[in-house]
Design a protein around this motif. Sequence first.
Motif, PDB file in Angstrom:
ATOM      1  N   ASP A   1       0.826  -1.207   0.000  1.00  0.00           N
ATOM      2  CA  ASP A   1       0.000   0.000   0.000  1.00  0.00           C
ATOM      3  C   ASP A   1       0.864   1.263   0.000  1.00  0.00           C
ATOM      4  N   ASN A   2       2.023   1.220   0.663  1.00  0.00           N
ATOM      5  CA  ASN A   2       2.941   2.352   0.607  1.00  0.00           C
ATOM      6  C   ASN A   2       3.410   2.596  -0.818  1.00  0.00           C
ATOM      7  N   ILE A   3       3.790   1.528  -1.497  1.00  0.00           N
ATOM      8  CA  ILE A   3       4.294   1.666  -2.870  1.00  0.00           C
ATOM      9  C   ILE A   3       3.191   2.150  -3.801  1.00  0.00           C
ATOM     10  N   ALA A   4       1.981   1.644  -3.606  1.00  0.00           N
ATOM     11  CA  ALA A   4       0.865   1.958  -4.503  1.00  0.00           C
ATOM     12  C   ALA A   4       0.268   3.339  -4.261  1.00  0.00           C
ATOM     13  N   PHE A   5       0.598   3.957  -3.141  1.00  0.00           N
ATOM     14  CA  PHE A   5      -0.076   5.193  -2.725  1.00  0.00           C
ATOM     15  C   PHE A   5      -0.117   6.274  -3.808  1.00  0.00           C
ATOM     16  N   PRO A   6       1.007   6.624  -4.470  1.00  0.00           N
ATOM     17  CA  PRO A   6       0.931   7.696  -5.479  1.00  0.00           C
ATOM     18  C   PRO A   6      -0.020   7.370  -6.623  1.00  0.00           C
ATOM     19  N   LEU A   7      -0.041   6.117  -7.065  1.00  0.00           N
ATOM     20  CA  LEU A   7      -0.954   5.738  -8.145  1.00  0.00           C
ATOM     21  C   LEU A   7      -2.406   5.844  -7.708  1.00  0.00           C
ATOM     22  N   ARG A   8      -2.685   5.434  -6.480  1.00  0.00           N
ATOM     23  CA  ARG A   8      -4.060   5.510  -5.987  1.00  0.00           C
ATOM     24  C   ARG A   8      -4.527   6.954  -5.872  1.00  0.00           C
ATOM     25  N   GLU A   9      -3.604   7.850  -5.515  1.00  0.00           N
ATOM     26  CA  GLU A   9      -3.976   9.254  -5.379  1.00  0.00           C
ATOM     27  C   GLU A   9      -4.439   9.847  -6.713  1.00  0.00           C
ATOM     28  N   LEU A  10      -3.859   9.398  -7.820  1.00  0.00           N
ATOM     29  CA  LEU A  10      -4.236   9.933  -9.128  1.00  0.00           C
ATOM     30  C   LEU A  10      -5.557   9.356  -9.639  1.00  0.00           C
ATOM     31  N   LYS A  11      -5.931   8.165  -9.165  1.00  0.00           N
ATOM     32  CA  LYS A  11      -7.223   7.538  -9.501  1.00  0.00           C
ATOM     33  C   LYS A  11      -7.416   7.371 -11.007  1.00  0.00           C
ATOM     34  N   LEU A  12      -6.361   6.930 -11.665  1.00  0.00           N
ATOM     35  CA  LEU A  12      -6.430   6.760 -13.112  1.00  0.00           C
ATOM     36  C   LEU A  12      -6.465   5.298 -13.541  1.00  0.00           C
ATOM     37  N   LEU A  13      -6.127   4.372 -12.641  1.00  0.00           N
ATOM     38  CA  LEU A  13      -6.035   2.960 -12.988  1.00  0.00           C
ATOM     39  C   LEU A  13      -6.921   2.127 -12.078  1.00  0.00           C
ATOM     40  N   PRO A  14      -7.400   0.990 -12.588  1.00  0.00           N
ATOM     41  CA  PRO A  14      -8.157   0.086 -11.721  1.00  0.00           C
ATOM     42  C   PRO A  14      -7.252  -0.520 -10.651  1.00  0.00           C
ATOM     43  N   GLU A  15      -7.853  -0.927  -9.544  1.00  0.00           N
ATOM     44  CA  GLU A  15      -7.101  -1.411  -8.396  1.00  0.00           C
ATOM     45  C   GLU A  15      -6.203  -2.593  -8.744  1.00  0.00           C
ATOM     46  N   ALA A  16      -6.690  -3.490  -9.582  1.00  0.00           N
ATOM     47  CA  ALA A  16      -5.895  -4.676  -9.931  1.00  0.00           C
ATOM     48  C   ALA A  16      -4.588  -4.279 -10.614  1.00  0.00           C
ATOM     49  N   LEU A  17      -4.649  -3.294 -11.505  1.00  0.00           N
ATOM     50  CA  LEU A  17      -3.440  -2.837 -12.191  1.00  0.00           C
ATOM     51  C   LEU A  17      -2.502  -2.111 -11.236  1.00  0.00           C
ATOM     52  N   ILE A  18      -3.074  -1.367 -10.304  1.00  0.00           N
ATOM     53  CA  ILE A  18      -2.248  -0.659  -9.325  1.00  0.00           C
ATOM     54  C   ILE A  18      -1.467  -1.650  -8.473  1.00  0.00           C
ATOM     55  N   ARG A  19      -2.124  -2.702  -8.034  1.00  0.00           N
ATOM     56  CA  ARG A  19      -1.445  -3.715  -7.213  1.00  0.00           C
ATOM     57  C   ARG A  19      -0.367  -4.432  -8.022  1.00  0.00           C
ATOM     58  N   ASP A  20      -0.662  -4.733  -9.272  1.00  0.00           N
ATOM     59  CA  ASP A  20       0.338  -5.395 -10.126  1.00  0.00           C
ATOM     60  C   ASP A  20       1.561  -4.503 -10.313  1.00  0.00           C
ATOM     61  N   ALA A  21       1.316  -3.205 -10.551  1.00  0.00           N
ATOM     62  CA  ALA A  21       2.431  -2.268 -10.740  1.00  0.00           C
ATOM     63  C   ALA A  21       3.273  -2.173  -9.475  1.00  0.00           C
ATOM     64  N   ALA A  22       2.611  -2.156  -8.314  1.00  0.00           N
ATOM     65  CA  ALA A  22       3.337  -2.074  -7.049  1.00  0.00           C
ATOM     66  C   ALA A  22       4.171  -3.330  -6.814  1.00  0.00           C
ATOM     67  N   LEU A  23       3.640  -4.478  -7.172  1.00  0.00           N
ATOM     68  CA  LEU A  23       4.397  -5.729  -7.026  1.00  0.00           C
ATOM     69  C   LEU A  23       5.618  -5.745  -7.946  1.00  0.00           C
ATOM     70  N   VAL A  24       5.457  -5.221  -9.147  1.00  0.00           N
ATOM     71  CA  VAL A  24       6.594  -5.148 -10.075  1.00  0.00           C
ATOM     72  C   VAL A  24       7.699  -4.281  -9.495  1.00  0.00           C
ATOM     73  N   LYS A  25       7.325  -3.128  -8.942  1.00  0.00           N
ATOM     74  CA  LYS A  25       8.328  -2.229  -8.366  1.00  0.00           C
ATOM     75  C   LYS A  25       8.963  -2.847  -7.123  1.00  0.00           C
ATOM     76  N   LEU A  26       8.178  -3.598  -6.341  1.00  0.00           N
ATOM     77  CA  LEU A  26       8.725  -4.271  -5.165  1.00  0.00           C
ATOM     78  C   LEU A  26       9.818  -5.253  -5.566  1.00  0.00           C
ATOM     79  N   GLN A  27       9.563  -6.004  -6.623  1.00  0.00           N
ATOM     80  CA  GLN A  27      10.568  -6.961  -7.094  1.00  0.00           C
ATOM     81  C   GLN A  27      11.747  -6.244  -7.752  1.00  0.00           C
ATOM     82  N   MET A  28      11.482  -5.091  -8.358  1.00  0.00           N
ATOM     83  CA  MET A  28      12.544  -4.327  -9.007  1.00  0.00           C
ATOM     84  C   MET A  28      13.608  -3.878  -8.011  1.00  0.00           C
ATOM     85  N   VAL A  29      13.193  -3.624  -6.761  1.00  0.00           N
ATOM     86  CA  VAL A  29      14.150  -3.170  -5.752  1.00  0.00           C
ATOM     87  C   VAL A  29      14.699  -4.335  -4.926  1.00  0.00           C
TER      88      VAL A  29
END
Length: 271
Positions: A108-136
């Motif tokens: 939820d910390n990672i996803a926070f900026p995307l959720r604030e913009l409210k441009l993507l569905p929740e499923a995509l936001i979670r997927d993007a956050a998981l990708v960034k988590l693995q990236m680091v």
Amino acid sequence: MIDAPDVHAPTVVDIRKLWTVFASSRGEQVVHRDLDLAIRRGEVLSLVGGSGTGKTVLLRQILGLEHPSRGDVTVLGQPAGRLSAHAAASVGMLFQHGALFSAFSVLDNIAFPLRELKLLPEALIRDAALVKLQMVGLGPAHANKSPADLSGGMIKRVALARALIMDPPLLLLDEPTAGLDPESADGFCTLLRTLHRELGLTVVMVTHDLDTLFDLSTRIAVLADQRVIVAGLPREVIAHPHPFIQQYFLGGRGRRAMEALHEDDVPDSQR
């Protein structure tokens, strides 16, 4: 050390005639006076200076969180203080202590900026956050953990993932290895170097750690006397005769860090 920057690359951050003045009990305190600095695409520029020279203040002005008293700060072609929400998403910021929300999970910390913009569905936001988590370098097993359950190095990585969630071309780092043990600091520098190369990032970094400075910087800008007194390649900066530079870089810690830098420049066949 990262390869030298392209001197012909376009300017990403342009700071001209900047003044920063704060009110104090003794009157006005001038931190920056007619400060000029240009940061080119693809470089890792480190800001160095003594206490009170306004290094972190300058980062916050680039981010648009603070406004200079006078002068211009242009980021990606726009005045920093007037960046729209979408344009501001082009700048990622890693704060010194991570600044994670304690009540949020890692994901939820990672996803926070995307959720604030409210441009993507929740499923995509979670997927993007998981990708960034693995990236680091952190796996899905960490996604539901609380920041309180993380080590200092993990907190830095989660905060970095959050800073990168919008795929910004510009990344600002405030003391990225502060508080980390040497092994964790080395690992974090390796991660930053890899992400810089793979994502084509432009990075502006404040650090007091000389190992981090020499490991990551393509250029160093030194703040003293209320301005940037020199900005250039590490060896060019070290050769500058200003007393602060001589004391900062040619003390015991500086000499050891430079010795390691010289060793890295020697091919393995000649060692």
